[in-house]
Motif scaffolding. Structure first.
Motif, PDB file in Angstrom:
ATOM      1  N   HIS A 209      16.367 101.484  36.688  1.00 25.13           N
ATOM      2  CA  HIS A 209      15.212 100.586  36.748  1.00 25.13           C
ATOM      3  C   HIS A 209      14.648 100.253  35.349  1.00 25.13           C
ATOM      4  O   HIS A 209      14.260  99.103  35.085  1.00 25.13           O
TER       5      HIS A 209
ATOM      6  N   HIS B  14      13.995  96.768  33.222  1.00 21.81           N
ATOM      7  CA  HIS B  14      12.800  96.269  32.526  1.00 21.81           C
ATOM      8  C   HIS B  14      13.153  95.806  31.111  1.00 21.81           C
ATOM      9  O   HIS B  14      12.673  94.781  30.641  1.00 21.81           O
TER      10      HIS B  14
ATOM     11  N   ASP C  67       7.779  94.352  38.325  1.00 18.67           N
ATOM     12  CA  ASP C  67       9.066  94.564  38.989  1.00 18.67           C
ATOM     13  C   ASP C  67       9.632  93.283  39.604  1.00 18.67           C
ATOM     14  O   ASP C  67       8.929  92.535  40.281  1.00 18.67           O
TER      15      ASP C  67
HETATM   16 ZN    ZN Z   1       8.974  98.871  37.073  1.00 20.73          ZN
END
Ligand code: ZN
Ligand code: KG4
Length: 340
Positions: free
Chosen positions: A116, A120, A306
């Motif tokens: 994850h 980003h 996100d």
């Molecule tokens: Zn995040």
């Protein structure tokens, strides 16, 4: 060499956004669909894992179909499906991982797993070139505060990290103390713009040579300031308190990033994660590097929080490196970036 028309479907379900996106050649965004659950979690003051999983199940198929339709691509056009393996909430991660596995198996499409945080970082590549190494990434999200040194694409060395709360977590906790809705970061950001940093709050510099961070002392100092004022019957301007808190967070983030960039001789600095949406941080970081040869990239606001476009962008790097996941892929809530 990069395949000419590499098309990747990215899927992200690690927390409270159900997202799918299509990215061409690692940099070109063809579609980006995000179904946010913030409204459902707001009344609990934070993300409720069980509610998050249930929402992901309801939304995932719709979101993927919409991303494909918007981009005008069929499954046969896909080079790979990239999905967030972790870190995140395990029940939430599993929805994305299992959807990706099912689609990859049914349509014989290569499967790529993504960290994850790498996602980003690679959100930046959808906006600006990310080709100047060594590169330093400042990752500031709800769960992470890290300085990551990259010698090349897909290689990550954590040179500093928080020893307690993440920056976003500190924002959210202080916001809760000020009775602001979740997520608190954007509210504090707005209030800070209306106030002045006149309240003296600590800065956790830690050891002189350390690039680590600490925000729990600052959070406690804010709570104590409010408590003491209340006991003495003194009125505190909440905008000033927000501005003072924000000033303390930003000063440490910006200075440590600057020092690390100098020490490691980096050519580019990228900022990533939800807190990168902070207007104060964006301005100060840009100013700090203004008269240097180091280029600073900060994604637009909609790429900071996100989304799956960033997962597809990071997935492209993994795909090009020849990394593949198989049907044993599982959600991994504690996935480590350096081991990835
Ligand atoms: Zn995040
Ligand atoms: O990266 P993200 O969307 O989710 C995680 O992976 O954690 O980051 C969410 C965090 C929350 O703590 C939220 O309060 C914070 O980012 N945030 C902000 C701002 N916008 C979002 N913090 C400060 N200022 C903002 N403008």
């Amino acid at each position: 060499m990069q395949e000419k028309n590499e098309i990747i479907l990215g899927i992200e379900t690690s927390c409270d956004e159900t997202a799918a996106a299509i990215v061409k050649n690692g940099t070109e965004l063809l579609s980006n669909v995000v179904a946010s659950q913030i409204e459902s979690h707001k009344r609990f003051g934070g993300v409720v894992p069980e509610i998050a999983s249930r929402h992901h199940v309801e939304q995932i198929t719709i979101v993927i179909e919409e991303a494909m339709k918007e981009a005008g691509v069929e499954f046969a056009d896909l080079s790979a499906i990239a999905v967030t393996e972790g870190p995140g909430l395990v029940g939430a991660l599993l929805i994305g991982v299992n959807s990706a596995k099912a689609l990859a198996l049914a349509h014989s499409i290569p499967l790529v797993s993504v960290h994850h945080i790498a996602g980003h970082i690679y959100a930046n590549r959808l906006q600006e070139p990310m080709e100047e190494f060594p590169l330093l990434a400042l990752v500031v999200s709800g769960g992470h505060t890290e300085l990551i040194l990259m010698e090349e694409h897909g290689s990550y060395e954590i040179i500093g990290e928080t020893r307690d709360d993440a920056a976003g977590e500190a924002y959210d906790k202080v916001a809760r103390t000020l009775k602001l809705p979740y997520p608190g970061g954007p509210h504090i950001d707005k209030m800070a713009a209306e106030g002045s940093p006149v309240i003296d709050l600590p800065r956790a510099w830690l050891e002189a040579d350390s690039f680590d961070f600490s925000f729990s002392g600052l959070k406690s100092a804010v709570i104590n300031t409010l408590h003491n004022a209340k006991q003495r019957g003194i009125e505190i301007n909440p905008n000033d308190l927000a501005a003072s808190f924000q000033e303390s967070v930003i000063e440490v983030l910006v200075e440590k990033t600057y020092r690390a960039a100098r020490e490691y001789g980096v050519k580019q600095v990228v900022v990533a994660g939800g807190v990168a949406a902070n207007r104060g941080l964006r301005g100060r970081l840009t100013d700090r590097f203004a008269n240097t040869e180091i280029r600073v990239s900060i994604p637009p606001l909609w790429l900071c929080t996100d989304n799956a476009a960033m997962i597809a962008a990071a997935g492209s790097i993994e795909y090009q490196k020849g990394k593949r996941a198989d049907m044993k892929l599982n959600g991994n809530p504690g996935l480590e970036l350096e081991a990835f």
